[in-house]
Design a protein around this motif. Structure first.
Motif, mmCIF file in Angstrom:
data_model
loop_
_atom_site.group_PDB
_atom_site.id
_atom_site.type_symbol
_atom_site.label_atom_id
_atom_site.label_comp_id
_atom_site.label_asym_id
_atom_site.label_seq_id
_atom_site.Cartn_x
_atom_site.Cartn_y
_atom_site.Cartn_z
ATOM 1 N N GLY A 120 1.230 17.109 0.696
ATOM 2 C CA GLY A 120 0.444 18.144 1.193
ATOM 3 C C GLY A 120 -0.960 18.309 0.516
ATOM 4 O O GLY A 120 -1.643 19.038 0.997
ATOM 5 N N LEU A 121 -1.410 17.103 -0.283
ATOM 6 C CA LEU A 121 -2.555 17.202 -0.909
ATOM 7 C C LEU A 121 -3.834 16.386 -0.203
ATOM 8 O O LEU A 121 -4.776 16.530 -0.562
ATOM 9 C CB LEU A 121 -2.327 16.556 -2.256
ATOM 10 N N LEU A 122 -3.219 15.755 0.866
ATOM 11 C CA LEU A 122 -4.428 15.068 1.833
ATOM 12 C C LEU A 122 -4.803 15.866 3.179
ATOM 13 O O LEU A 122 -5.474 15.292 3.799
ATOM 14 C CB LEU A 122 -4.132 13.758 1.875
ATOM 15 N N ALA A 123 -4.212 17.103 3.269
ATOM 16 C CA ALA A 123 -4.559 17.531 4.573
ATOM 17 C C ALA A 123 -6.108 17.862 4.789
ATOM 18 O O ALA A 123 -6.487 18.528 3.873
ATOM 19 C CB ALA A 123 -3.587 18.970 4.392
ATOM 20 N N GLY A 124 -6.663 17.374 5.685
ATOM 21 C CA GLY A 124 -7.992 17.610 6.042
ATOM 22 C C GLY A 124 -8.884 17.068 5.119
ATOM 23 O O GLY A 124 -10.215 16.881 5.152
ATOM 24 N N ARG A 125 -8.503 15.921 4.441
ATOM 25 C CA ARG A 125 -9.317 15.301 3.354
ATOM 26 C C ARG A 125 -9.689 13.987 3.681
ATOM 27 O O ARG A 125 -9.002 13.169 4.409
ATOM 28 C CB ARG A 125 -8.675 15.281 1.949
ATOM 29 N N ARG A 126 -10.719 13.530 3.255
ATOM 30 C CA ARG A 126 -11.154 11.947 3.442
ATOM 31 C C ARG A 126 -10.102 11.316 2.273
ATOM 32 O O ARG A 126 -10.241 11.722 1.103
ATOM 33 C CB ARG A 126 -12.758 11.731 2.969
ATOM 34 N N CYS A 127 -9.734 10.153 2.605
ATOM 35 C CA CYS A 127 -8.757 9.505 1.591
ATOM 36 C C CYS A 127 -8.717 7.952 2.183
ATOM 37 O O CYS A 127 -9.287 7.694 3.185
ATOM 38 C CB CYS A 127 -7.360 10.021 1.750
ATOM 39 N N THR A 128 -7.989 7.081 1.319
ATOM 40 C CA THR A 128 -7.773 5.729 1.697
ATOM 41 C C THR A 128 -6.568 5.210 1.016
ATOM 42 O O THR A 128 -5.969 5.911 0.018
ATOM 43 C CB THR A 128 -9.014 4.796 1.296
ATOM 44 N N THR A 129 -6.188 4.140 1.208
ATOM 45 C CA THR A 129 -5.152 3.416 0.725
ATOM 46 C C THR A 129 -5.277 1.960 0.812
ATOM 47 O O THR A 129 -6.110 1.360 1.345
ATOM 48 C CB THR A 129 -3.668 3.903 1.219
ATOM 49 N N HIS A 130 -4.309 1.229 0.489
ATOM 50 C CA HIS A 130 -4.390 -0.207 0.868
ATOM 51 C C HIS A 130 -4.134 -0.606 2.368
ATOM 52 O O HIS A 130 -3.847 0.401 3.031
ATOM 53 C CB HIS A 130 -2.869 -0.983 0.229
ATOM 54 N N PHE A 131 -4.917 -1.642 2.982
ATOM 55 C CA PHE A 131 -5.097 -1.821 3.938
ATOM 56 C C PHE A 131 -3.924 -1.849 4.973
ATOM 57 O O PHE A 131 -3.844 -1.693 6.130
ATOM 58 C CB PHE A 131 -6.000 -2.950 4.432
ATOM 59 N N ALA A 132 -2.641 -2.213 4.288
ATOM 60 C CA ALA A 132 -1.456 -2.760 4.929
ATOM 61 C C ALA A 132 -0.589 -1.168 5.105
ATOM 62 O O ALA A 132 0.306 -1.092 6.096
ATOM 63 C CB ALA A 132 -0.614 -3.409 3.957
#
Length: 320
Positions: A120-132
């Protein structure tokens, strides 16, 4: 004296070695150079397999309570098990919900963002991860503003990166924030990195730009400028510090840094001004003066080379 930042690398089974080793080495080198980082390596298991078939052993257990001023780095793996199908991954998800303090910063590398989402730490947040894994992250947290065109995202107390080598970029970013740009640049050079890269301009640090070279004389001159960008350094003074002639330094700067000495110094002055503009008590005149510009007019002229908005507009946008 500011307390040390406790950096907790969280490892799960099939951990990606470059996700782990690259950022860990960056923080180790920073600590070796005098930065206040206290490194910990922990996980739900004392021993985990890695992506290259070897094992990491002797891991600390996930702490019941994190100390003040902690940074948690959730490292990526080659696995992305569904919730409820893997006790180690579920344990990390639960721990992320309960262990962090108000002053804890949470970071993820590669697939680590999936565990952040489940906690639940990314709710409403800007974020990213590996493209896959972009589509998976969007499914895990539909309210997240997932960025698919950048190497890492700093959303204040939660940071996410695309992983693999981008984990080193994220580590350098944090080192710069906590220990300063000069030390971050030194660590990048020790790792023979092309410094910190960025997928969008907001992540590009002028303090680390134009340093993707290996020429020691140019680095010496750049270090001198970075220590005091507001000072009116002459090429002769910089050449003396770099142990070359002024004419030769100018040639070396153009060849290896890709900019002139003046342009490099101005870019750092603008970067300094950006930071000073976040202090509302400083007038634009004071910002210009403390950044090393001869006048507000000179400041605005140089500023326009790097920004589409005026300094005052930039200040207003930063305050939002």
């Amino acid at each position: 004296m500011k307390p040390a930042t406790s950096v907790w690398f969280v490892l799960t089974p099939s951990v990606l070695m470059l996700d782990y080793a690259g950022p860990a080495e960056a923080f180790r080198m920073a600590a070796e150079s005098g930065a206040s980082f206290d490194l910990h390596h922990c996980g739900p298991l004392p021993r985990v397999a890695t992506s290259i078939g070897q094992f990491v052993v002797g891991l600390e257990p996930l702490p019941d309570k994190l100390p003040p001023n902690s940074l948690v780095m959730v490292v990526g793996t080659t696995e992305s098990p569904e919730p409820g199908t893997s006790a180690p991954f579920d344990a990390v998800t639960h721990w992320l919900r309960t262990a962090p303090r108000d002053d804890t910063r949470i970071a993820s590398i590669c697939s680590g963002a999936v565990l952040l989402a489940r906690a639940g730490l990314l709710a409403g947040r800007r974020c990213t991860t590996h493209f896959a894994l972009i589509d998976l992250l969007k499914r895990e947290e539909p309210t997240a503003r997932v960025q698919d065109d950048c190497l890492f995202v700093d959303d204040t107390d939660v940071l996410t990166s695309a992983g693999i080598t981008a984990g080193i970029d994220l580590a350098l970013h944090v080192i710069e924030q906590i220990a300063g740009a000069e030390l971050a640049a030194s660590v990048a050079r020790r790792q023979v990195m092309y410094q910190r890269r960025a997928g969008d301009e907001s992540q590009l640090s002028p303090w680390l730009a134009h340093r993707n070279h290996m020429h020691p004389a140019v680095h010496r001159a750049q270090d001198v400028i970075a220590r005091d960008p507001a000072r009116a350094w002459s090429v002769a003074e910089l050449a003396q510090a770099a142990h070359v002639s002024p004419r030769h330094l100018s040639r070396l700067f153009a060849e290896h840094a890709g900019v002139t000495v003046l342009a490099y110094q101005q870019s750092l002055r603008v970067a300094r001004a950006q930071r000073l503009l976040t202090s509302p008590e400083l007038s634009i005149e004071r910002v210009a003066e403390q950044s090393g510009f001869a006048s507000v007019r000179d400041f605005r002229r140089v500023w326009r080379r790097y920004h589409d908005t005026a300094p005052r507009e930039y200040r207003s946008a930063s305050a939002v």
